[in-house]
Design an enzyme around this catalytic site. Sequence first.
Site, PDB file in Angstrom:
ATOM      1  CD  GLN A  65     -19.819  30.497   8.611  1.00  0.00           C
ATOM      2  OE1 GLN A  65     -19.512  29.589   9.374  1.00  0.00           O
ATOM      3  NE2 GLN A  65     -19.297  31.714   8.703  1.00  0.00           N
ATOM      4  CB  CYS A  71     -18.356  30.381  12.434  1.00  0.00           C
ATOM      5  SG  CYS A  71     -17.391  31.633  13.329  1.00  0.00           S
ATOM      6  CG  HIS A 360     -14.347  29.163  11.479  1.00  0.00           C
ATOM      7  ND1 HIS A 360     -15.503  29.805  11.079  1.00  0.00           N
ATOM      8  CD2 HIS A 360     -14.478  27.878  11.041  1.00  0.00           C
ATOM      9  CE1 HIS A 360     -16.266  28.959  10.420  1.00  0.00           C
ATOM     10  NE2 HIS A 360     -15.672  27.781  10.391  1.00  0.00           N
ATOM     11  CG  ASN A 386     -16.026  24.467   8.644  1.00  0.00           C
ATOM     12  OD1 ASN A 386     -16.555  25.412   9.214  1.00  0.00           O
ATOM     13  ND2 ASN A 386     -14.891  24.591   7.976  1.00  0.00           N
TER      14      ASN A 386
END
Length: 445
Positions: A65, A71, A360, A386
């Site tokens: 990102q 996110c 997040h 992630n």
Amino acid sequence: MPTTPLTTDDLARLRKEFAADPTAKLLQNALTTAELKDVALDHDVVMTTDTTMSHQLDDWKATNQKQSGRCWLFAGLNLFRVGAAQKLNVKEFEFSQNYAMFFDKIERANYYLQAVIETADRPVDDRTVATLLEDCMGDGGQWNMFVAVIRKHGVVPKAAMPETISSEGTRQMNSSLRKILHTAARDIREAAPEARDEIVEKTLSTVWRALCLHLGTPPERFFWQWKDKDGEFHRDGEMTPQEFQQKYFAIDAEELVCLVHDPRATSAYGKTYTVDLLGNVVDAPQVVYLNVEIETMKKITADMIVGGTPVWFGCDVGQQMDRDRGIWDARLHDLESVYATALTLDKAARLDYHQTLMTHAMLFTGVDLVDGPDGGQVPRKWRVENSWGDEHADKGFYTMNDSWFDEYVFEIAAPKSMLSPELLAALDEEPTVLPAWDPMGALAR
């Protein structure tokens, strides 16, 4: 107004106590030359945390990102790209995160302006109004907000609307959008009620222009063809974003609901909640959370992974984390030993006292199950995709020990089919409305 000042005697006592501490000088030397995260790191936790999992889904590359707060969009689109890649028979595939962000921002601008109208009779320093003005254009969002955007606007492959410098680094664009929206908020609050719709219309034109300039103009239709991993050529021809979503989403996003773990005394398990003025698409269903116990959340998460489906989740990412090693553990950093004090706030107290909130969203892609004391299997650790690129951890995939799930995971997107009859029934109840500043809405801020 506080009335007890620090005296000279107080300062002398503090100085003497520090000088008398046999470990203080050693720690002072360490912390003046090294970072706290390295000094406080519990090496035993690092040594006992490996990356292997009994159940692992990911065989794809992590996304990035970059300098943006997208996110929740990355995690959402990453969830659905798994099935899309299988249908397309390709090794790697990404939906356009830029396209999703464009429509989130234009919808969010309208949502904001409508909320300004709704609250125009309140003073500007009213806490709800102040929260609205402060949070007028960020990058964050919640699961229901993700569903609202893709339901209305569909999705496109990344090639149809690639990244730009402003999608990868949103700070300057967001700053400009906030200036536009704050000016409009002032004008709306000062205007006669019959003049407010015109202000909204003109402002949305300006926001659309700004988004097109920064992100590119989103396609209404695009031509889609590709070569699969076996070298075979395919062509769908011209498609709309809605047609593309219908064809390549393997999971029905509408069937996934948001479960949260909120252990505060003001909340109750088995009940639904919403946050005042939280949303992005005005005509979408409201953001609703179903509060469940942490063991319920963990079981559903593990069952989804074992069944072959990754799991979208929200958490407080920066707590007890080592980014380079890619480890989360509730006791990873021994701050109590460093500061010689007991840090005793539990999860509920950390929410109440503003020490934790959701920051997040990511994707669970694996779980390590072991035999539990009752004969069933229980999670020992979790694997996480992630959206920070592949330079850290296991090429962008992180390891979360189960202790961290208990303390810092707050929500997941789960299928209704995995809920008990009691929890399903709770979804039909009118949700309790939490104030606009409640931490359960923090991921959108």
